[in-house]
Design a protein around this motif. Structure first.
Motif, PDB file in Angstrom:
ATOM      1  N   GLU A 201      59.857  16.046 -19.480  1.00 32.92           N
ATOM      2  CA  GLU A 201      60.855  16.201 -18.423  1.00 32.92           C
ATOM      3  C   GLU A 201      61.506  17.581 -18.528  1.00 32.92           C
ATOM      4  OE1 GLU A 201      62.310  13.986 -15.959  1.00 32.92           O
ATOM      5  OE2 GLU A 201      60.381  12.978 -16.183  1.00 32.92           O
ATOM      6  N   VAL A 202      61.871  17.950 -19.764  1.00 37.03           N
ATOM      7  CA  VAL A 202      62.515  19.246 -20.000  1.00 37.03           C
ATOM      8  C   VAL A 202      61.872  19.896 -21.221  1.00 37.03           C
ATOM      9  CG1 VAL A 202      64.678  20.473 -20.418  1.00 37.03           C
ATOM     10  CG2 VAL A 202      64.700  18.333 -19.118  1.00 37.03           C
ATOM     11  N   LEU A 203      61.421  21.127 -21.063  1.00 36.82           N
ATOM     12  CA  LEU A 203      60.830  21.879 -22.173  1.00 36.82           C
ATOM     13  C   LEU A 203      61.550  23.217 -22.296  1.00 36.82           C
ATOM     14  CD1 LEU A 203      57.137  22.265 -23.151  1.00 36.82           C
ATOM     15  CD2 LEU A 203      58.503  24.319 -22.863  1.00 36.82           C
ATOM     16  N   VAL A 204      61.993  23.534 -23.505  1.00 31.48           N
ATOM     17  CA  VAL A 204      62.614  24.831 -23.797  1.00 31.48           C
ATOM     18  C   VAL A 204      61.647  25.643 -24.654  1.00 31.48           C
ATOM     19  CG1 VAL A 204      64.395  25.938 -25.219  1.00 31.48           C
ATOM     20  CG2 VAL A 204      65.038  24.197 -23.558  1.00 31.48           C
ATOM     21  N   TYR A 205      61.504  26.904 -24.306  1.00 33.97           N
ATOM     22  CA  TYR A 205      60.579  27.797 -25.013  1.00 33.97           C
ATOM     23  C   TYR A 205      61.363  29.017 -25.486  1.00 33.97           C
ATOM     24  CZ  TYR A 205      56.234  30.575 -25.635  1.00 33.97           C
ATOM     25  OH  TYR A 205      55.186  31.331 -26.131  1.00 33.97           O
ATOM     26  N   LEU A 206      61.219  29.339 -26.758  1.00 37.03           N
ATOM     27  CA  LEU A 206      61.892  30.493 -27.346  1.00 37.03           C
ATOM     28  C   LEU A 206      60.851  31.375 -28.015  1.00 37.03           C
ATOM     29  CD1 LEU A 206      64.638  28.261 -28.868  1.00 37.03           C
ATOM     30  CD2 LEU A 206      65.137  30.017 -27.172  1.00 37.03           C
ATOM     31  N   THR A 207      60.915  32.660 -27.756  1.00 35.53           N
ATOM     32  CA  THR A 207      59.901  33.549 -28.320  1.00 35.53           C
ATOM     33  C   THR A 207      60.525  34.817 -28.877  1.00 35.53           C
ATOM     34  OG1 THR A 207      57.817  34.711 -27.872  1.00 35.53           O
ATOM     35  CG2 THR A 207      59.458  34.719 -26.117  1.00 35.53           C
ATOM     36  N   LEU A 208      59.904  35.343 -29.919  1.00 38.55           N
ATOM     37  CA  LEU A 208      60.262  36.651 -30.455  1.00 38.55           C
ATOM     38  C   LEU A 208      59.258  37.664 -29.921  1.00 38.55           C
ATOM     39  CD1 LEU A 208      61.017  35.829 -34.205  1.00 38.55           C
ATOM     40  CD2 LEU A 208      62.516  35.646 -32.222  1.00 38.55           C
ATOM     41  N   ARG A 209      59.759  38.758 -29.362  1.00 37.16           N
ATOM     42  CA  ARG A 209      58.883  39.800 -28.832  1.00 37.16           C
ATOM     43  C   ARG A 209      59.291  41.155 -29.413  1.00 37.16           C
ATOM     44  NH1 ARG A 209      56.578  39.270 -22.942  1.00 37.16           N
ATOM     45  NH2 ARG A 209      54.689  39.450 -24.174  1.00 37.16           N
ATOM     46  N   ARG A 210      58.332  42.048 -29.489  1.00 41.70           N
ATOM     47  CA  ARG A 210      58.597  43.372 -30.047  1.00 41.70           C
ATOM     48  C   ARG A 210      59.407  44.211 -29.070  1.00 41.70           C
ATOM     49  NH1 ARG A 210      53.072  42.459 -31.151  1.00 41.70           N
ATOM     50  NH2 ARG A 210      52.659  42.150 -33.364  1.00 41.70           N
ATOM     51  N   GLY A 211      60.353  44.962 -29.605  1.00 39.62           N
ATOM     52  CA  GLY A 211      61.102  45.914 -28.800  1.00 39.62           C
ATOM     53  C   GLY A 211      60.452  47.286 -28.854  1.00 39.62           C
ATOM     54  N   THR A 212      61.173  48.291 -28.406  1.00 39.81           N
ATOM     55  CA  THR A 212      60.614  49.646 -28.348  1.00 39.81           C
ATOM     56  C   THR A 212      61.109  50.542 -29.470  1.00 39.81           C
ATOM     57  OG1 THR A 212      62.411  50.376 -26.901  1.00 39.81           O
ATOM     58  CG2 THR A 212      60.425  49.521 -25.840  1.00 39.81           C
ATOM     59  N   ARG A 213      62.063  50.071 -30.277  1.00 36.05           N
ATOM     60  CA  ARG A 213      62.656  50.916 -31.316  1.00 36.05           C
ATOM     61  C   ARG A 213      62.740  50.175 -32.646  1.00 36.05           C
ATOM     62  NH1 ARG A 213      61.698  54.081 -28.030  1.00 36.05           N
ATOM     63  NH2 ARG A 213      62.965  55.732 -27.103  1.00 36.05           N
ATOM     64  N   GLY A 214      61.633  49.539 -33.046  1.00 34.15           N
ATOM     65  CA  GLY A 214      61.625  48.855 -34.326  1.00 34.15           C
ATOM     66  C   GLY A 214      62.491  47.612 -34.349  1.00 34.15           C
ATOM     67  N   ASP A 215      62.707  46.979 -33.186  1.00 35.56           N
ATOM     68  CA  ASP A 215      63.558  45.803 -33.114  1.00 35.56           C
ATOM     69  C   ASP A 215      62.762  44.581 -32.668  1.00 35.56           C
ATOM     70  OD1 ASP A 215      63.424  47.322 -30.628  1.00 35.56           O
ATOM     71  OD2 ASP A 215      64.662  45.731 -29.775  1.00 35.56           O
ATOM     72  N   ARG A 291      61.356  18.738 -25.793  1.00 41.58           N
ATOM     73  CA  ARG A 291      60.595  19.535 -26.753  1.00 41.58           C
ATOM     74  C   ARG A 291      61.105  20.972 -26.720  1.00 41.58           C
ATOM     75  NH1 ARG A 291      55.097  18.313 -27.757  1.00 41.58           N
ATOM     76  NH2 ARG A 291      55.161  17.161 -25.785  1.00 41.58           N
ATOM     77  N   ALA A 292      61.205  21.577 -27.898  1.00 45.02           N
ATOM     78  CA  ALA A 292      61.515  23.003 -27.998  1.00 45.02           C
ATOM     79  C   ALA A 292      60.358  23.678 -28.722  1.00 45.02           C
ATOM     80  CB  ALA A 292      62.818  23.236 -28.750  1.00 45.02           C
ATOM     81  N   VAL A 293      59.823  24.717 -28.109  1.00 45.02           N
ATOM     82  CA  VAL A 293      58.680  25.442 -28.662  1.00 45.02           C
ATOM     83  C   VAL A 293      59.146  26.826 -29.087  1.00 45.02           C
ATOM     84  CG1 VAL A 293      56.420  26.433 -28.142  1.00 45.02           C
ATOM     85  CG2 VAL A 293      57.026  24.175 -27.244  1.00 45.02           C
ATOM     86  N   ILE A 294      58.751  27.230 -30.290  1.00 40.20           N
ATOM     87  CA  ILE A 294      59.107  28.558 -30.796  1.00 40.20           C
ATOM     88  C   ILE A 294      57.834  29.369 -31.019  1.00 40.20           C
ATOM     89  CG2 ILE A 294      60.131  29.859 -32.700  1.00 40.20           C
ATOM     90  CD1 ILE A 294      62.085  27.628 -33.125  1.00 40.20           C
ATOM     91  N   ASN A 295      57.806  30.553 -30.443  1.00 38.06           N
ATOM     92  CA  ASN A 295      56.700  31.482 -30.652  1.00 38.06           C
ATOM     93  C   ASN A 295      57.226  32.660 -31.468  1.00 38.06           C
ATOM     94  OD1 ASN A 295      54.651  33.363 -30.562  1.00 38.06           O
ATOM     95  ND2 ASN A 295      54.185  33.056 -28.397  1.00 38.06           N
ATOM     96  N   ALA A 296      56.932  32.633 -32.766  1.00 40.38           N
ATOM     97  CA  ALA A 296      57.338  33.723 -33.655  1.00 40.38           C
ATOM     98  C   ALA A 296      56.105  34.348 -34.288  1.00 40.38           C
ATOM     99  CB  ALA A 296      58.303  33.209 -34.722  1.00 40.38           C
ATOM    100  N   GLY A 297      55.035  34.408 -33.497  1.00 46.22           N
ATOM    101  CA  GLY A 297      53.762  34.912 -34.007  1.00 46.22           C
ATOM    102  C   GLY A 297      53.820  36.332 -34.516  1.00 46.22           C
ATOM    103  N   ILE A 298      54.771  37.138 -34.025  1.00 53.65           N
ATOM    104  CA  ILE A 298      54.850  38.525 -34.485  1.00 53.65           C
ATOM    105  C   ILE A 298      55.266  38.613 -35.951  1.00 53.65           C
ATOM    106  CG2 ILE A 298      55.356  39.403 -32.176  1.00 53.65           C
ATOM    107  CD1 ILE A 298      58.247  39.762 -33.046  1.00 53.65           C
ATOM    108  N   LEU A 299      55.757  37.499 -36.515  1.00 58.12           N
ATOM    109  CA  LEU A 299      56.135  37.498 -37.935  1.00 58.12           C
ATOM    110  C   LEU A 299      54.947  37.233 -38.847  1.00 58.12           C
ATOM    111  CD1 LEU A 299      59.506  35.509 -37.819  1.00 58.12           C
ATOM    112  CD2 LEU A 299      59.141  37.982 -37.690  1.00 58.12           C
ATOM    113  N   GLY A 300      53.789  36.949 -38.260  1.00 60.78           N
ATOM    114  CA  GLY A 300      52.591  36.723 -39.067  1.00 60.78           C
ATOM    115  C   GLY A 300      52.728  35.502 -39.961  1.00 60.78           C
TER     116      GLY A 300
END
Length: 361
Positions: A201-215, A291-300
């Motif tokens: 019914e409700v899905l929340v998605y949170l992701t980490l993405r790369r910035g442009t200055r090492g953030d 459900r809450a989905v986290i995409n933190a794939g950039i952390l390896g």
């Protein structure tokens, strides 16, 4: 005429879900008469919308012909305007990737040049796939931005300060193809739900993405019954000030590697969690998701630890509210989800509206 369109849409919906069906099966699923189904199938065969898929197995008697939706009759394009990276993807009408390109955006040259570059990359990919612009039903465009009437405004630390960039108008003028603009994380959310076949019914998605200055920056998206919740002005779920500088490295990937090398992974994850858990709590409290989905794939390799730490922190803050029925899971759709979601948003609109569907096909 209206009834014929609605009946035709029901037939297409049945074929998209079941892949191969006989006329008798279509009539049963759609609750239509066999003559009506026969008329619709003949029309669709002439237009190339459906195609014959061989004969059904039979223990005796004449074997019925099977039909399937021709998902290669038209195509959709998805654009991930990640900054500083650009991904352009072509999918068929089932949402399956056909071809893609990846490049580096000329952000320093300004907004107009960056969008012009996107148009050039779209044109090159269409040509390399041996398609024409007329074969494309629409272009979905995802960006880390606030969206209003097809314009993007980018506001955030270490991001270019672009205001009211008319992306929709510019790309439509360049390509002659309808363009839909949305927040990048909304489209990642749509792709995750589609490819994992979630029925929440409700899905929340949170992701980490790369910035442009090492953030590292965090974004959020919300689906209600499988559709993106945009709010009143198109920006629901947008997270403000959800970012963290890791080092002085300009490249975020190098910054992450440096941060892991310079300190214990547990220490880096703890620092990230402390910066980002409050926006997570706010999102989950506001939308009460299944459900809450986290995409933190950039952390390896540190991603599982980060998700575990976040889950423990959420349990401490939200136990009485949710009794912890909430499912917190890692993202599973990892290959260019924003670009796929951008194309899917075009297809979702196409198949939702019978008038749009028949106009495009």
């Amino acid at each position: 005429m209206i009834r014929r369109k609605l009946n035709s849409t029901r037939v297409i919906s049945a074929l998209r879900k079941k892949r191969c069906l006989s006329k008798k099966e279509i009539a049963y699923i759609c609750r239509l008469s066999l003559p009506t189904v026969d008329s619709i199938i003949r029309l669709f065969l002439n237009k190339g919308i459906v195609k014959e898929a061989g004969y059904e197995t039979s223990s005796g008697g004449r074997r019925p012909m099977l039909y399937q939706f021709n998902d290669k009759i038209k195509y959709a394009i998805g654009v991930d305007f990640e900054i500083p990276e650009l991904t352009v993807l072509i999918t068929d009408l089932s949402g399956s990737p056909v071809n893609k390109s990846a490049s580096h955006l000329p952000v320093e040259a300004g907004a107009d040049r960056a969008i012009q570059f996107v148009g050039e990359q779209i044109g090159n990919l269409v040509k390399n796939t041996q398609l024409r612009n007329e074969d494309v039903v629409g272009i979905g465009f995802g960006a880390p931005a606030f969206i209003r009437n097809g314009e993007i405004t980018i506001s955030g630390k270490n991001l270019p300060p672009w205001r009211n960039v008319p992306v929709k108008r510019m790309l439509e003028e360049m390509t002659g193809v309808p363009v839909s603009v949305d927040n990048d994380v909304n489209l990642m959310t749509l792709s995750e739900s589609h490819h994992m076949k979630y029925q929440d019914e409700v899905l929340v998605y949170l992701t980490l993405r790369r910035g442009t200055r090492g953030d590292i920056r965090m974004g959020g998206g919300v689906l209600l019954k499988g559709e993106v919740f945009h709010g009143a002005h198109g920006n629901a779920g947008t997270l403000r000030h959800a970012y963290m500088n890791l080092s002085k490295k300009v490249n975020a990937e190098e910054a992450i590697e440096e941060a892991i090398a310079d300190r214990d992974p547990q220490e880096m994850v703890e620092k990230l969690k402390n910066h980002l858990v409050i926006p997570m709590i706010n999102m989950i409290s506001l939308f009460d998701p299944d459900r809450a989905v986290i995409n933190a794939g950039i952390l390896g390799e540190s991603e599982p630890l980060f998700i575990q730490e976040c889950e423990e922190e959420l349990k401490r803050h939200l136990p009485g509210v949710f009794n912890w029925d909430l499912r917190l899971e890692p993202a599973r759709d990892r290959e260019f989800p924003c670009a796929k979601g951008a194309a899917l948003s075009i297809l979702q609109a196409l198949f939702k509206n019978p008038d749009v569907f028949f106009e495009k096909l």
